[in-house]
Design a protein around this motif. Structure first.
Motif, PDB file in Angstrom:
ATOM      1  N   GLU A 157      -5.544   1.844  -9.267  1.00  0.00           N
ATOM      2  CA  GLU A 157      -6.099   3.163  -9.696  1.00  0.00           C
ATOM      3  C   GLU A 157      -7.287   3.575  -8.539  1.00  0.00           C
ATOM      4  O   GLU A 157      -7.227   4.880  -8.414  1.00  0.00           O
ATOM      5  CB  GLU A 157      -7.131   2.903 -10.843  1.00  0.00           C
ATOM      6  CG  GLU A 157      -6.010   2.659 -12.231  1.00  0.00           C
ATOM      7  CD  GLU A 157      -6.977   2.552 -13.288  1.00  0.00           C
ATOM      8  OE1 GLU A 157      -8.051   2.520 -13.371  1.00  0.00           O
ATOM      9  OE2 GLU A 157      -6.283   2.325 -14.648  1.00  0.00           O
ATOM     10  N   GLN A 158      -7.819   2.899  -8.005  1.00  0.00           N
ATOM     11  CA  GLN A 158      -8.682   3.418  -6.835  1.00  0.00           C
ATOM     12  C   GLN A 158      -7.804   4.075  -5.518  1.00  0.00           C
ATOM     13  O   GLN A 158      -8.145   4.618  -4.920  1.00  0.00           O
ATOM     14  CB  GLN A 158      -9.344   2.086  -6.241  1.00  0.00           C
ATOM     15  CG  GLN A 158     -10.536   1.688  -7.235  1.00  0.00           C
ATOM     16  CD  GLN A 158     -11.350   0.549  -6.610  1.00  0.00           C
ATOM     17  OE1 GLN A 158     -12.013   0.834  -5.604  1.00  0.00           O
ATOM     18  NE2 GLN A 158     -11.396  -0.777  -7.185  1.00  0.00           N
ATOM     19  N   LEU A 159      -6.678   3.459  -5.732  1.00  0.00           N
ATOM     20  CA  LEU A 159      -5.614   4.146  -4.477  1.00  0.00           C
ATOM     21  C   LEU A 159      -4.825   5.358  -4.992  1.00  0.00           C
ATOM     22  O   LEU A 159      -4.755   6.217  -4.346  1.00  0.00           O
ATOM     23  CB  LEU A 159      -4.623   3.074  -4.089  1.00  0.00           C
ATOM     24  CG  LEU A 159      -5.455   1.884  -3.284  1.00  0.00           C
ATOM     25  CD1 LEU A 159      -4.452   0.840  -3.096  1.00  0.00           C
ATOM     26  CD2 LEU A 159      -5.832   2.115  -1.624  1.00  0.00           C
ATOM     27  N   ASN A 160      -4.668   5.223  -6.393  1.00  0.00           N
ATOM     28  CA  ASN A 160      -3.699   6.299  -6.869  1.00  0.00           C
ATOM     29  C   ASN A 160      -3.723   6.182  -8.247  1.00  0.00           C
ATOM     30  O   ASN A 160      -2.898   5.620  -8.803  1.00  0.00           O
ATOM     31  CB  ASN A 160      -2.080   6.077  -6.539  1.00  0.00           C
ATOM     32  CG  ASN A 160      -1.270   7.069  -6.857  1.00  0.00           C
ATOM     33  OD1 ASN A 160      -1.606   8.154  -7.653  1.00  0.00           O
ATOM     34  ND2 ASN A 160      -0.002   7.114  -6.461  1.00  0.00           N
TER      35      ASN A 160
ATOM     36  N   TYR B 179      -1.135  10.544   7.661  1.00  0.00           N
ATOM     37  CA  TYR B 179       0.162  10.554   7.244  1.00  0.00           C
ATOM     38  C   TYR B 179       0.445  10.876   5.867  1.00  0.00           C
ATOM     39  O   TYR B 179       0.987  12.116   5.657  1.00  0.00           O
ATOM     40  CB  TYR B 179       0.872   9.361   7.383  1.00  0.00           C
ATOM     41  CG  TYR B 179       2.274   9.436   7.275  1.00  0.00           C
ATOM     42  CD1 TYR B 179       3.204   9.895   8.372  1.00  0.00           C
ATOM     43  CD2 TYR B 179       3.134   8.891   6.104  1.00  0.00           C
ATOM     44  CE1 TYR B 179       4.580  10.131   7.982  1.00  0.00           C
ATOM     45  CE2 TYR B 179       4.312   8.981   5.892  1.00  0.00           C
ATOM     46  CZ  TYR B 179       5.147   9.586   6.858  1.00  0.00           C
ATOM     47  OH  TYR B 179       6.565   9.782   6.734  1.00  0.00           O
ATOM     48  N   TYR B 180      -0.201  10.537   4.743  1.00  0.00           N
ATOM     49  CA  TYR B 180      -0.122  10.903   3.587  1.00  0.00           C
ATOM     50  C   TYR B 180      -1.052  12.034   2.920  1.00  0.00           C
ATOM     51  O   TYR B 180      -0.880  12.508   1.872  1.00  0.00           O
ATOM     52  CB  TYR B 180      -0.330   9.715   2.642  1.00  0.00           C
ATOM     53  CG  TYR B 180       0.711   8.644   2.918  1.00  0.00           C
ATOM     54  CD1 TYR B 180       2.359   9.121   2.426  1.00  0.00           C
ATOM     55  CD2 TYR B 180       0.490   7.129   3.012  1.00  0.00           C
ATOM     56  CE1 TYR B 180       3.278   8.500   2.623  1.00  0.00           C
ATOM     57  CE2 TYR B 180       1.771   6.630   3.194  1.00  0.00           C
ATOM     58  CZ  TYR B 180       3.009   6.935   2.861  1.00  0.00           C
ATOM     59  OH  TYR B 180       3.904   5.847   3.063  1.00  0.00           O
ATOM     60  N   GLU B 181      -1.861  12.360   3.874  1.00  0.00           N
ATOM     61  CA  GLU B 181      -3.205  13.425   3.559  1.00  0.00           C
ATOM     62  C   GLU B 181      -3.941  13.238   2.430  1.00  0.00           C
ATOM     63  O   GLU B 181      -3.950  13.890   1.355  1.00  0.00           O
ATOM     64  CB  GLU B 181      -2.384  14.799   3.538  1.00  0.00           C
ATOM     65  CG  GLU B 181      -1.455  15.251   5.052  1.00  0.00           C
ATOM     66  CD  GLU B 181      -0.817  16.541   4.870  1.00  0.00           C
ATOM     67  OE1 GLU B 181      -0.711  17.062   3.568  1.00  0.00           O
ATOM     68  OE2 GLU B 181      -0.450  17.125   5.712  1.00  0.00           O
ATOM     69  N   VAL B 182      -4.297  12.081   2.409  1.00  0.00           N
ATOM     70  CA  VAL B 182      -5.213  11.768   1.245  1.00  0.00           C
ATOM     71  C   VAL B 182      -6.374  10.918   1.970  1.00  0.00           C
ATOM     72  O   VAL B 182      -6.429  10.453   2.943  1.00  0.00           O
ATOM     73  CB  VAL B 182      -4.314  10.680   0.284  1.00  0.00           C
ATOM     74  CG1 VAL B 182      -3.154  11.352  -0.334  1.00  0.00           C
ATOM     75  CG2 VAL B 182      -3.894   9.358   0.942  1.00  0.00           C
ATOM     76  N   GLU B 183      -7.439  10.948   0.779  1.00  0.00           N
ATOM     77  CA  GLU B 183      -8.467  10.173   1.246  1.00  0.00           C
ATOM     78  C   GLU B 183      -8.586   8.754   0.683  1.00  0.00           C
ATOM     79  O   GLU B 183      -8.441   8.630  -0.334  1.00  0.00           O
ATOM     80  CB  GLU B 183      -9.860  10.713   0.748  1.00  0.00           C
ATOM     81  CG  GLU B 183     -10.232  11.965   1.615  1.00  0.00           C
ATOM     82  CD  GLU B 183     -11.481  12.674   1.280  1.00  0.00           C
ATOM     83  OE1 GLU B 183     -12.161  11.916   0.633  1.00  0.00           O
ATOM     84  OE2 GLU B 183     -11.782  13.854   1.710  1.00  0.00           O
ATOM     85  N   LEU B 184      -8.952   7.772   1.363  1.00  0.00           N
ATOM     86  CA  LEU B 184      -8.430   6.218   0.937  1.00  0.00           C
ATOM     87  C   LEU B 184      -9.791   5.290   1.177  1.00  0.00           C
ATOM     88  O   LEU B 184     -10.465   5.520   2.352  1.00  0.00           O
ATOM     89  CB  LEU B 184      -7.339   5.741   1.536  1.00  0.00           C
ATOM     90  CG  LEU B 184      -6.121   6.299   1.365  1.00  0.00           C
ATOM     91  CD1 LEU B 184      -4.991   5.619   2.310  1.00  0.00           C
ATOM     92  CD2 LEU B 184      -5.564   6.085  -0.045  1.00  0.00           C
TER      93      LEU B 184
ATOM     94  N   LEU C  81       0.863  -1.335   0.071  1.00  0.00           N
ATOM     95  CA  LEU C  81      -0.130  -0.004   0.049  1.00  0.00           C
ATOM     96  C   LEU C  81       0.704   1.259  -0.099  1.00  0.00           C
ATOM     97  O   LEU C  81       0.515   2.284  -0.842  1.00  0.00           O
ATOM     98  CB  LEU C  81      -0.912  -0.024   1.189  1.00  0.00           C
ATOM     99  CG  LEU C  81      -1.888  -0.933   1.068  1.00  0.00           C
ATOM    100  CD1 LEU C  81      -2.664  -1.327   2.248  1.00  0.00           C
ATOM    101  CD2 LEU C  81      -2.895  -0.468   0.245  1.00  0.00           C
ATOM    102  N   ASP C  82       1.771   1.359   0.973  1.00  0.00           N
ATOM    103  CA  ASP C  82       3.009   2.479   0.666  1.00  0.00           C
ATOM    104  C   ASP C  82       3.358   2.743  -0.357  1.00  0.00           C
ATOM    105  O   ASP C  82       3.620   3.581  -0.827  1.00  0.00           O
ATOM    106  CB  ASP C  82       3.873   2.206   1.836  1.00  0.00           C
ATOM    107  CG  ASP C  82       3.540   2.889   3.162  1.00  0.00           C
ATOM    108  OD1 ASP C  82       2.429   3.151   3.309  1.00  0.00           O
ATOM    109  OD2 ASP C  82       4.820   3.315   3.903  1.00  0.00           O
TER     110      ASP C  82
END
Length: 206
Positions: A183-186, A158-163, A26-27
């Motif tokens: 694609e759903q993650l990034n 930590y990554y300041e994103v919506e997951l 995931l990272d």
């Protein structure tokens, strides 16, 4: 917290491996730049050995080594001290089984910096540890105890994103990776750019 309580809550060797591998995968998807990642996993550390690690950029870390004998984890948190571990891993070698001795002298694991040491041999029924009560509430412990729920909350902050938590859970369940999941993650990450990480982590793909 009593050490026995801490150890009784930890998952199996296989589950630990799944969680460590999932966090690293995931990272790699969320943060393509390796130097900014928290979690990593090397499925080809040595013959018959796989290694997971975490570095927070401020000195705190863990190293987890999977071998034919079992799993050993060394963790270090700078703000926590444990009297037994002040002299480093070699100072407690007489308490560690012969099958785990090589871990203690591996330079890559920064043996002089250690707050707690845990291990689980395949032929044993449970975990053993030195200093585990000192780190019972630490972030890396929470990853093992809470899995996808912890990673989801941590990564969003930590990554300041919506997951999408559902997608995180699917990765923690070791669902084979697809372009659609990535694609759903990034949606800015190219599938081909992820192949080296997938190979290193040995995460399953569809």
């Amino acid at each position: 917290m009593d050490t026995r309580t801490v150890l009784s809550q930890l998952p199996s060797i296989e589950q630990c491996q799944h969680y460590f591998r999932a966090a690293a995968m995931l990272d790699a998807i969320i943060m393509p730049e390796w130097e900014y990642r928290y979690y990593s996993y090397n499925a080809h550390w040595d013959s018959g050995e796989e290694m997971a690690s975490m570095r927070d950029g401020e000195g705190d870390h863990y190293f987890a080594l999977f071998t034919g004998s079992g799993l050993m984890i060394k963790a270090f948190e700078g703000g926590i001290t444990h009297p037994t571990m002040q002299q480093g891993m070699q100072s407690v070698s007489e308490q560690v089984p012969e099958t785990m001795q090589a871990f203690l002298s591996e330079p890559a694991f920064i043996g002089e910096q250690v707050t707690c040491l845990l291990w689980h041999e395949h032929q044993e029924t449970g975990w053993r540890a030195i200093g585990a009560e000192a780190e019972a509430g630490s972030e890396w412990f929470r990853l093992l105890l809470e899995g996808a729920a912890y990673y989801h909350a941590w990564a969003e902050e930590y990554y300041e994103v919506e997951l999408d938590r559902t997608v995180i859970e699917r990765i923690f369940q070791q669902e084979p990776l697809t372009r659609e999941l990535v694609e759903q993650l990034n949606d800015e990450l190219e599938w081909d750019d992820l192949q080296e990480d997938i190979a290193e982590i040995a995460y399953p793909i569809a």
